[in-house]
Design an enzyme around this catalytic site. Structure first.
Site: not given
Length: 329
Positions: A13-16
């Site tokens: 998720t934090r890779m966006k």
């Protein structure tokens, strides 16, 4: 037999990004490719990738591997449970996360070798700050008795600096017997593969940990900042390997070389050069600033001056450029 399970089900998720995290590129291949290559070099004859988010894309990128699906995603232990194709095998199975591309083949070889004759050998690292990593708990004799996830640590356990590097090598039969005994009794209500340490220790099975020489190899990627850091680390590692073999790279920070590139001795590579794919650079060649080569064969003593070269062969002693586009039509 040496087998491996790669845990690669998460979206990241934090890779966006809409792409699966393990397919984000580093230099000339997805990050997962470095782990697959390392495992193969370490002797893994069967590799099962546990995928989840956009699994078809991951499968398409690595058609020669075996796949299992984790849905829903209930932790690392639950992910390993899905690799049932290996349940009947004997030998060793290495379990590794799919988002740590800096791990080197020699380290994986050492882990396989250290695991011979044991139920579990895990890789650890010593960090100045244990942060979010699981702590390695040892008994008075130095034996490993548990890995405690950061969320579940007592204040005393948070002070431990030896942490879990996220790579485990199991006796394959012990692994699948142990997975049956996992429970989601923790803060996340998930099945932790790390709980097998405690289970095995309580059963009197042999559990060991080896400390990695370079903790940077164990860095995981969670966002584009960490992706860029891994890219730089691997870029430097590849350049250093060639320089130790007699290649003059004027500025490694401004030179990108793919993992499979072959470079002879006494080659000069100026800054702002990219060499990718199955390129081969002959002895004594000069690759001047601004050049990009992909799957190119450059002859001995040839000079390539600010060119773009794709699937091309340049003869010995030839001069190309400046500012030419070289293609094999």
């Amino acid at each position: 037999m040496r087998s491996a399970i790669i845990l690669a089900a998460g979206k990241g998720t934090r890779m966006k990004s809409d792409s699966p995290k393990v397919l984000h590129p580093i230099i000339d291949r997805p990050m997962l490719g470095y782990i697959v290559d390392g495992l193969k070099e370490a002797g893994a004859s069967r590799i099962v990738v546990v995928a989840g988010y956009r699994a078809d894309e991951v499968r398409k990128a690595f058609p020669d591997l075996e796949f299992a699906i984790q849905e829903p995603q209930l932790g690392s232990g639950h992910a390993a449970m899905q690799a049932t194709a290996l349940a009947g095998e004997t030998g060793l199975t290495l379990v590794i996360n799919g988002d740590g591309p800096c791990i080197q083949p020699d380290t994986l070889k050492k882990l396989y070798e250290a695991a011979e004759g044991k139920s579990l050998t895990l890789l650890s690292s010593v960090q100045e700050d244990g942060a979010h990593y699981g702590r390695i708990v040892r008994d008075a004799n130095g034996g490993v008795t548990a890995i405690v996830e950061a969320k579940d640590c007592t204040p005393a356990q948070r002070e431990i600096r030896e942490v879990n590097a996220g790579m485990y090598c199991f006796d394959t039969q012990d692994l699948f017997e142990g997975l049956k005994k996992l429970t989601p009794d923790n803060a996340q209500n998930e099945y932790y593969i790390t709980d097998l340490v405690k289970i095995f220790a309580q059963e009197g099975k042999s559990v060991d940990a080896i400390v990695i020489d370079d903790p940077d190899e164990t860095a995981g990627i969670n966002d584009p900042v960490e992706l860029a850091a891994a890219w730089s680390w691997l870029q430097q590692k590849i350049c250093e390997r060639h320089m130790k073999n007699g290649v003059q790279i004027c500025d490694p920070a401004r030179t990108v070389i793919g993992k499979d590139v072959v470079i002879g001795r006494d080659v000069l590579i100026e800054p702002d050069v990219t060499i990718l794919g199955s390129s081969i650079i002959g002895d004594g060649a000069r690759i001047l600033a601004g050049t990009r080569l992909e799957n190119a064969v450059i002859g001995k003593r040839a000079c390539i001056d600010a060119c773009r070269g794709y699937n091309v062969t340049v003869p010995d002693d030839a001069q190309a450029g400046p500012f030419a586009v070289l293609k094999n039509e």
